[in-house]
Design a protein around this motif. Structure first.
Motif, short mmCIF file in Angstrom:
data_model
loop_
_atom_site.label_atom_id
_atom_site.label_comp_id
_atom_site.label_asym_id
_atom_site.label_seq_id
_atom_site.Cartn_x
_atom_site.Cartn_y
_atom_site.Cartn_z
N ARG A 22 90.50 61.03 36.03
CA ARG A 22 89.78 59.90 35.79
C ARG A 22 88.58 59.78 36.97
O ARG A 22 89.56 60.94 38.68
CB ARG A 22 90.53 57.90 35.69
CG ARG A 22 89.75 57.07 36.44
CD ARG A 22 90.44 55.83 36.56
NE ARG A 22 89.39 54.51 36.30
CZ ARG A 22 88.92 54.14 35.35
NH1 ARG A 22 89.27 54.97 34.20
NH2 ARG A 22 88.35 53.24 35.59
N PRO A 25 83.76 56.47 39.81
CA PRO A 25 81.79 56.03 38.46
C PRO A 25 80.83 56.06 38.72
O PRO A 25 81.01 56.20 40.08
CB PRO A 25 82.38 54.76 38.19
CG PRO A 25 83.77 54.44 39.12
CD PRO A 25 84.31 55.20 39.70
N ASP A 53 77.28 49.18 25.88
CA ASP A 53 78.54 49.63 26.17
C ASP A 53 78.92 51.04 25.10
O ASP A 53 79.86 52.03 25.47
CB ASP A 53 80.32 49.39 25.46
CG ASP A 53 79.88 47.80 27.06
OD1 ASP A 53 79.15 47.90 27.90
OD2 ASP A 53 80.34 47.15 26.31
N GLU A 95 82.46 53.65 29.40
CA GLU A 95 84.04 53.47 30.58
C GLU A 95 83.70 54.92 30.83
O GLU A 95 84.55 55.55 31.25
CB GLU A 95 84.41 52.54 30.16
CG GLU A 95 85.02 52.92 29.36
CD GLU A 95 84.50 51.12 28.23
OE1 GLU A 95 85.93 51.11 27.38
OE2 GLU A 95 83.66 50.81 27.97
N GLU A 98 81.27 56.95 32.32
CA GLU A 98 80.64 56.80 33.57
C GLU A 98 82.17 57.34 34.45
O GLU A 98 82.19 57.00 35.60
CB GLU A 98 80.88 55.14 33.72
CG GLU A 98 79.58 55.00 33.45
CD GLU A 98 79.39 53.33 33.54
OE1 GLU A 98 80.10 52.55 33.94
OE2 GLU A 98 77.60 53.05 33.28
N ASN A 99 83.57 57.26 33.52
CA ASN A 99 84.71 57.42 34.82
C ASN A 99 85.92 58.48 34.46
O ASN A 99 86.01 59.07 34.99
CB ASN A 99 85.84 56.57 34.39
CG ASN A 99 85.66 54.99 34.37
OD1 ASN A 99 85.19 54.98 35.76
ND2 ASN A 99 85.03 54.07 33.69
#
Length: 161
Positions: A22, A25, A53, A95, A98-99
């Motif tokens: 991780r 973001p 999403d 997600e 982005e992460n």
């Protein structure tokens, strides 16, 4: 040469760490070429936003000799690195993109990549390209599974609420 290159890629898949790390973001956008935070990095092009999403992404690779398809894949150059579109695609959640990946550069015109993915005849691929795709799919398997399961879960919630 081809066999040696395939052996190198096989070793990276077998010995690499497929769990992305991780990071801070950054927004996902269509046209971005990004790199997953895995060892070694797995680079991909964000090809389409399927809904708010879920994205359609295609891997891009510097293993050019393993991607001698007919027609040849589109090539993109960035900071001396030559990347070819891999003839496959995956569905990945926003997600995750982005992460767990970082933006490298942007491709403004995606026409050649979209046409290539749409028109490639996978059954006619050379044996080494098919082997490369199989190994590449192993690297992406958990991310794709997590993305699709989360998408199904959210759609079920929408139905029952």
């Amino acid at each position: 040469m081809i066999a040696e290159l395939l052996k190198i890629y096989t070793e990276t898949v077998e010995k690499g760490d497929h769990t992305p790390v991780r990071i801070e973001p950054t927004p996902a956008e269509v046209g971005q070429v990004r790199a997953l935070t895995t060892l070694p990095e797995e680079r991909f092009l964000v090809l389409e936003e399927l809904d708010s999403d879920l994205f359609l992404v295609v891997p891009v690779s510097s293993y050019l000799q393993l991607l001698t398809t007919n027609p040849l894949p589109p090539l993109y150059e960035w900071r001396g690195l030559r990347l070819a579109v891999v003839p496959t695609w995956y569905h990945i959640r926003r997600e995750i993109i982005e992460n767990y990946s970082r933006k490298l550069f942007i491709i403004k015109d995606l026409t050649s990549a979209k046409n290539y993915i749409k028109n490639i005849q996978r059954q006619n691929l050379p044996w080494y390209t098919r082997k490369f795709l199989h190994l590449n799919a192993k690297r992406w398997a958990n991310l794709v599974l997590a993305s699709l399961l989360k998408d199904v879960e959210e759609r079920e919630e929408e139905i029952y609420i």
